[in-house]
Design a protein around this motif. Structure first.
Motif, PDB file in Angstrom:
ATOM      1  N   THR A   1       0.819  -1.051  -0.056  1.00 18.60           N
ATOM      2  CA  THR A   1      -0.181   0.066   0.087  1.00 18.60           C
ATOM      3  C   THR A   1       0.857   1.020   0.072  1.00 18.60           C
ATOM      4  OG1 THR A   1      -0.161   0.080   2.390  1.00 18.60           O
ATOM      5  CG2 THR A   1      -1.908  -1.094   1.120  1.00 18.60           C
ATOM      6  N   SER A   2       0.390   2.451  -0.596  1.00 18.83           N
ATOM      7  CA  SER A   2       0.839   3.594  -0.696  1.00 18.83           C
ATOM      8  C   SER A   2       0.277   4.489   0.053  1.00 18.83           C
ATOM      9  CB  SER A   2       1.009   4.091  -2.185  1.00 18.83           C
ATOM     10  OG  SER A   2       1.527   5.421  -2.277  1.00 18.83           O
TER      11      SER A   2
ATOM     12  N   THR B   1      -4.331   4.430  -7.480  1.00 17.56           N
ATOM     13  CA  THR B   1      -2.829   4.895  -7.300  1.00 17.56           C
ATOM     14  C   THR B   1      -2.568   5.388  -8.881  1.00 17.56           C
ATOM     15  OG1 THR B   1      -2.159   2.641  -7.421  1.00 17.56           O
ATOM     16  CG2 THR B   1      -1.970   3.841  -5.282  1.00 17.56           C
TER      17      THR B   1
ATOM     18  N   TYR C   1      -3.422   2.368  -3.137  1.00 18.17           N
ATOM     19  CA  TYR C   1      -3.413   3.785  -2.325  1.00 18.17           C
ATOM     20  C   TYR C   1      -4.460   3.593  -1.140  1.00 18.17           C
ATOM     21  CZ  TYR C   1      -4.375   8.564  -1.066  1.00 18.17           C
ATOM     22  OH  TYR C   1      -4.784   9.837  -0.438  1.00 18.17           O
TER      23      TYR C   1
ATOM     24  N   ALA D   1       2.137   6.216  -6.582  1.00 17.40           N
ATOM     25  CA  ALA D   1       2.834   5.213  -5.933  1.00 17.40           C
ATOM     26  C   ALA D   1       4.079   4.674  -6.671  1.00 17.40           C
ATOM     27  CB  ALA D   1       2.125   3.784  -6.151  1.00 17.40           C
TER      28      ALA D   1
ATOM     29  N   SER E   1       0.371   7.586  -0.414  1.00 20.48           N
ATOM     30  CA  SER E   1      -0.197   8.855  -1.434  1.00 20.48           C
ATOM     31  C   SER E   1      -0.514   8.237  -2.864  1.00 20.48           C
ATOM     32  CB  SER E   1       1.254   9.617  -1.561  1.00 20.48           C
ATOM     33  OG  SER E   1       2.371   9.049  -2.376  1.00 20.48           O
ATOM     34  N   PRO E   2      -1.172   9.062  -3.689  1.00 18.29           N
ATOM     35  CA  PRO E   2      -1.753   8.546  -4.938  1.00 18.29           C
ATOM     36  C   PRO E   2      -0.886   8.169  -5.857  1.00 18.29           C
ATOM     37  CG  PRO E   2      -2.705  10.700  -4.057  1.00 18.29           C
ATOM     38  CD  PRO E   2      -1.643  10.495  -3.492  1.00 18.29           C
TER      39      PRO E   2
END
Length: 393
Positions: free
Chosen positions: A336-337, A371, A365, A342, A339-340
């Motif tokens: 998972t990121s 993302t 995301y 990645a 922020s949008p």
């Protein structure tokens, strides 16, 4: 009868020699026998250096022992060349002075066949240093590194901890065949410049089965490195696992052959990163870089190449980096990121990245939306699932 007596004497002297050699190979020099004290107040620097000098000058395998207890110590330089393999066995807790201006706290220099082990810990007591850190404004600032390894060869650091360093926890310079196994490095997220392990101008360095959480890069790999292997490292908090920054100085040597594999990053600012300054004074090279089997958990920038790296606005961002990045592989990176975006691959306009490959990427995301990715001055090759997908050329 004479032959029998001769054989007996040969056997006797062989056993006597073997017993003597065994004693020589097992000599231990306890710092308490050299005036050391585990009261947490006495400066043990002199005792540690005296025990090291005796162990280093003795034949065979020898050990400097710091038994269980709490010890205070000022700066210590432990130098070779020693007369045999030497072990620094830290069973206790060593604390640095709160106020210390030395460039290095514990320094191992020009030592071959060194083992640092024992299950103990180095405590840099860095809280005051973090509060007074002005390195963003003063490029000449100097903060003491907790543990330095300078020109150390054929050695191992295993099963020790470093906590609350004032600056870098461990710094590796000019080393060859040095292994870090099962080390634990810890400092809070707001402890600036506390890189876990910084590697420079070295060959054959490995970090494995370790847990690192700091206020800066968990592992940073600077210029002049070859054959660097990072395996099974848990990173977080911190700024991730970074190659660079590169291109800041004129005399930098290439980086070749870095493998980061089977690692996890949790809550870090970056995941796996390559960074270079835009106003490099000289052309440089970073090649054969592999990132494989990496788990990201809520990481701000999971995959990032940044050739416009310019912290604190301290460079000319209108220029283009002269570092040629090539033969880079990102494979099996998932999680998972935070922020949008990645995947961010921003390469040099003057020397666009060459032979960048991405395969089996799955980064979602945490914010709920999809993302995205961004690429500049690069034409990556892709295979397998890639999420988020890369912009079309």
């Amino acid at each position: 009868m004479g032959a029998s007596n001769s054989s007996f004497l040969h056997l006797f002297f062989f056993l006597l020699y073997f017993a003597w050699a065994t004693i020589v190979d097992a000599s231990s020099f306890n710092i308490l026998d050299f005036g050391g004290a585990s009261d947490g107040k006495t400066d043990n620097a002199k005792a540690i250096k005296s025990a090291w000098a005796k162990a280093c000058s003795s034949q065979g395998k020898n050990t400097v022992l710091i038994p269980k207890g709490t010890y205070l110590s000022g700066p210590v330089l432990l130098e070779g060349k020693c007369n045999g393999p030497i072990t620094f066995q830290l069973q206790g807790l060593i604390k640095a002075p709160i106020d210390m201006n030395s460039y290095g706290w514990f320094s191992f220099s020009h030592v071959d066949q060194l083992t640092v082990t024992g299950g103990g810990a180095f405590d840099g007591q860095g809280q005051k240093a973090w509060a007074n850190n002005n390195c963003d404004k003063d490029p000449n600032c100097k903060l003491p590194i907790s543990i330095r390894f300078d020109f150390v060869t054929n050695s191992i650091v295993q099963g020790i901890s470093s906590i609350n360093s004032k600056a870098f926890h461990m710094n590796v310079l000019g080393c060859n065949n040095l292994k870090f196994i099962s080390v634990r490095i810890s400092a809070p997220e707001n402890s600036r410049n506390t890189d876990g392990i910084h590697i420079g101008e070295s060959t054959g360095i490995s970090v494995a089965h370790s847990i690192i959480g700091t206020g800066d890069d968990c592992i940073s790999i600077g210029p002049g490195n070859n054959d660097i292997n990072i395996f099974d490292v848990q990173c977080g908090p911190g700024h991730g696992i970074s190659i660079g920054s590169l291109g800041k100085y004129t005399n930098e040597e290439p980086v070749r052959g870095v493998v980061v594999q089977h690692c996890s990053l949790t809550g870090t600012d970056n995941g796996v990163r390559i960074k270079s300054w835009p106003d490099s004074p000289k052309q440089g090279i970073a090649s054969n870089l592999t990132f494989d089997d990496i788990i990201m958990k809520n990481v701000q920038n999971p995959i990032i190449i940044d050739q416009q790296y310019c912290p604190f606005g301290s460079c000319n961002q209108k220029k283009s980096s002269l570092i040629q990045i090539s033969k880079v592989k990102f494979n099996n990176i998932r999680g998972t990121s935070a922020s949008p975006v990645a995947i961010s691959i921003i390469c040099s306009k003057t020397f666009p990245c060459q032979n960048v490959e991405l395969s089996e990427i799955n980064l979602k995301y945490n914010g709920g939306d999809s993302t995205s990715s961004t690429t500049t001055n690069v034409k990556p090759r892709v295979s397998g699932q890639i999420y988020p997908s890369l912009p079309s050329a």
